[in-house]
Design an enzyme around this catalytic site. Structure first.
Site, short mmCIF file in Angstrom:
data_model
loop_
_atom_site.label_atom_id
_atom_site.label_comp_id
_atom_site.label_asym_id
_atom_site.label_seq_id
_atom_site.Cartn_x
_atom_site.Cartn_y
_atom_site.Cartn_z
N ARG A 299 0.82 -1.21 0.00
CA ARG A 299 0.00 0.00 0.00
C ARG A 299 0.85 1.27 0.00
NH1 ARG A 299 -5.15 -1.44 2.67
NH2 ARG A 299 -5.25 0.58 3.66
N ASN B 67 -5.34 5.21 10.45
CA ASN B 67 -5.24 5.38 9.00
C ASN B 67 -6.27 6.44 8.63
OD1 ASN B 67 -5.27 5.17 6.22
ND2 ASN B 67 -6.31 3.19 6.19
#
Ligand code: G6P
Length: 606
Positions: free
Chosen positions: A27, A98
């Site tokens: 990611r 996040n």
């Protein structure tokens, strides 16, 4: 972008946390850390850079706790230093996060006024102080978290552990995905099921606004209003084997080479090859009555959408509105009744694309999405899903997902064209045959890979590179430039060939390579004229074309020979040389091809 993991286990969990983080590496991140509850208190280890740095830290100073959280950070607020790396904590609570807490500025100010001292530049640290503040007032861990969550604005996912609580983890999802994994007397948490695959395939996805209290015996989930809710438990198909590079040096190379196979799979999902017909799932809207298709996406997926615009307008005669999702969402364009809104996303989690989807829903559009991850939020919030069957894409620079997106858009174009009577059965048959040939042509192109290495050595010396294209090759020029700048860090721009003389021609000199993407179609001669303009100013031309180099009418630095194919399918084929040029340039320059600096694969912040 940031990855979150959490484990309530039976033995020390730090090693498993790092393993799970490794599965989220694709990611994109620039620092990492883990924290565990150890003899009642919280301990953490963090490191700048790659996971191997964190592993070295853990090797020298191991963590013993059986309850822990871990994080890979892609910096938004504050530089990617060890001090800004997650977990953030004080003696009571440790948090990984996040996303972005949008009101962190005002929250921080209020906390500082109350005497809290901040150690980092991150937005995340406010969560630590808010929870600690509530606990200070006498709330237990769960109530303190509930109150804190109610005060946060933004799109985020959180995992939280507490001192003195060896059997407790709290998870919250508001905009960024989180999956709970159910083990045998153990519980897991991850940004996606791929992270948890070695431990369990029993997954519960939290829904928007959910938060959950995890203990080893199970999870209790609450919705935004605080009501206890049940969420379905699914069997994840994410493989426990870490997807590997096979014989390739990089995931990007492997993914480029997988294209013949994954495009075949994707096409087979939408084409009846025996009958030479397209067979699309029902979109729930009468194709003949569609007044407009509104396409929205980011990055490479946006360029796939741009090709889709050319196709849908030309072959299905439907007006197409297309915009980058981050612009679309705030433009709030008026959308007509009987409109189809189409979202394209490899990950299915891109924050801006998701926000645009929700806007289009509020405008009563029929929502369809072209996604690679079927369990993703964008897929789940769509009325109809048109999956790409590209398999996991690990390289940050999208390759096979792009050509699979094009494959789906090509099939959609045929389906809508047929239903609207803008293409005849004979044309449909011709175009289906043309699509069916694409994998074979790409396989042939890939056999010619060594010839790109020499070209790449020359490109690597350039400071600026221009890509030109017309019609459906224009998005390919944009994609070529994006690929090159993403992984080689060479400045590159894609331009519509006809726009050259309105600005970029000023940049042309003998140091600027100009890559011209020009299949010999009905626009070829127009592009040739633009190429002459470059040649007249000493530009170094690399022509990517099925036309003979003699037709160029000017000196070429190089000619990338392409097979003759139907003009409809040329964007699928011309994607390959621009990918290979970028890849070999980056390899020659020695950059981190699969995880280029500053970039993330799954962009869950706006
Ligand atoms: C990031 C990735 C790109 C991708 C874009 C959109 O920028 O690095 O490769 O094209 O996000 O992502 P999506 O998952 O929505 O296709």
């Amino acid at each position: 972008m940031c990855g979150i993991v959490g484990i309530l286990g039976h033995k020390a969990v730090a090693g498993d946390l790092v393993d799970a983080l490794r599965r989220l590496e694709y990611r994109g991140y620039d620092s990492a850390g883990v924290a565990t509850v150890e003899n009642g208190h919280l301990e953490r280890r963090r490191a700048e850079g790659k996971l191997k740095n964190l592993e070295a830290r853990l090797h020298n100073e191991p963590l013993q706790g059986r309850a822990g959280i871990g994080h890979t950070r892609w910096a938004t607020h504050g530089r990617p230093t060890e001090n800004n790396a997650h977990p953030h904590m004080n003696e009571r609570v440790s948090v990984v996060h996040n996303g972005i807490i949008e009101n962190f500025g005002e929250l921080k100010k209020a906390l500082i006024a109350k005497g809290h001292r901040f150690e980092t530049d991150t937005d995340t640290e406010v969560v630590v102080h808010l929870i600690a503040d509530e606990m200070q007032k006498g709330c237990d861990a769960i109530e303190a978290t509930r109150r804190t969550l109610a005060s946060l604005r933004g799109a985020f996912a959180l995992a939280i552990i507490f001192a003195g609580e060896d059997d407790l983890m709290i998870a919250a999802r508001q905009g960024s995905p989180l999956a709970i994994g159910h083990g045998k007397g153990e519980m897991y948490l991850g940004s996606d099921a791929i992270a948890l695959a070695p431990f369990t395939d029993e997954i519960t996805y939290l829904e928007e606004g959910d938060w959950a209290v995890l203990r080893r015996k199970g999870a209790i989930i609450f919705d935004r209003s605080g009501k206890q809710v049940e969420r379905v438990r699914t069997k994840s198909v994410a493989t426990s084997l870490l997807v590997d590079k096979g014989n390739h040096r990089h995931f990007m190379a492997k993914e480029i080479h997988e294209q013949p196979e994954v495009i075949s799979h994707t096409l087979a999902n939408y084409l009846d090859l025996a009958e030479a017909r397209v067979s699309m799932p029902d979109l729930g809207i009468d194709p003949a009555g569609i007044r407009q298709v509104s396409i929205s996406a980011c990055g490479t997926a946006y360029y796939a959408g741009l090709v889709g615009k050319y196709w849908l307008e030309r072959y299905a005669r439907i007006p197409v509105e297309i915009d980058i999702a981050s612009e679309f969402r705030y433009r709030e364009p008026p959308l007509p009744a009987n409109g189809l809104a189409l979202f394209i996303s490899q990950s299915g989690e891109t924050a801006d694309t998701l926000a645009t989807l929700r806007y289009c829903k509020s405008q009563k559009q029929r929502v369809a999405s072209v996604v690679n991850v079927r369990t993703s939020t964008i897929a789940r919030e769509s009325d109809a899903v048109l999956p790409t069957l590209a398999g996991p894409e690990i390289g940050v620079a999208s390759t096979k997902a792009f050509t699979c997106q094009l494959s789906v858009l090509a099939c959609l174009t045929l389906a809508l064209g047929r239903a609207r009577g803008t293409i005849s059965s004979a044309q449909e048959e011709e175009l289906v045959h043309a699509l069916a040939e694409v994998p074979r042509h790409i396989a042939t192109l890939l056999r010619n890979e060594p010839s790109y290495e020499k070209l790449a050595h020359d490109l690597a010396k350039a400071k600026d590179v221009l890509y030109l294209g017309r019609g459906s090759s224009y998005p390919l020029a944009l994609e070529g430039a994006l690929k090159l700048k993403e992984i080689s860090y060479i400045h590159a721009e894609g331009y519509a060939a006809g726009e050259l003389k309105h600005g970029p021609i000023a940049l042309i000199d003998e140091n600027v390579p100009v890559i011209v993407v020009a299949p010999e179609d009905d626009l070829f001669e127009k592009t040739l004229s633009n190429m002459q303009e470059v040649a007249a100013r000493g530009g170094r031309i690399i022509l990517v074309s099925d036309a003979s180099p003699d037709r160029a009418g000017c000196e070429l630095e190089a000619h990338v020979a392409m097979p003759k194919v139907h003009p409809f399918t040329s964007p699928l084929l011309y994607a390959v040389p621009v990918q290979l040029l970028a890849y070999h340039t980056a390899v020659f320059m020695g950059t981190d091809v699969d995880q280029p600096r500053n970039l993330a694969k799954s962009v869950t912040v706006e």
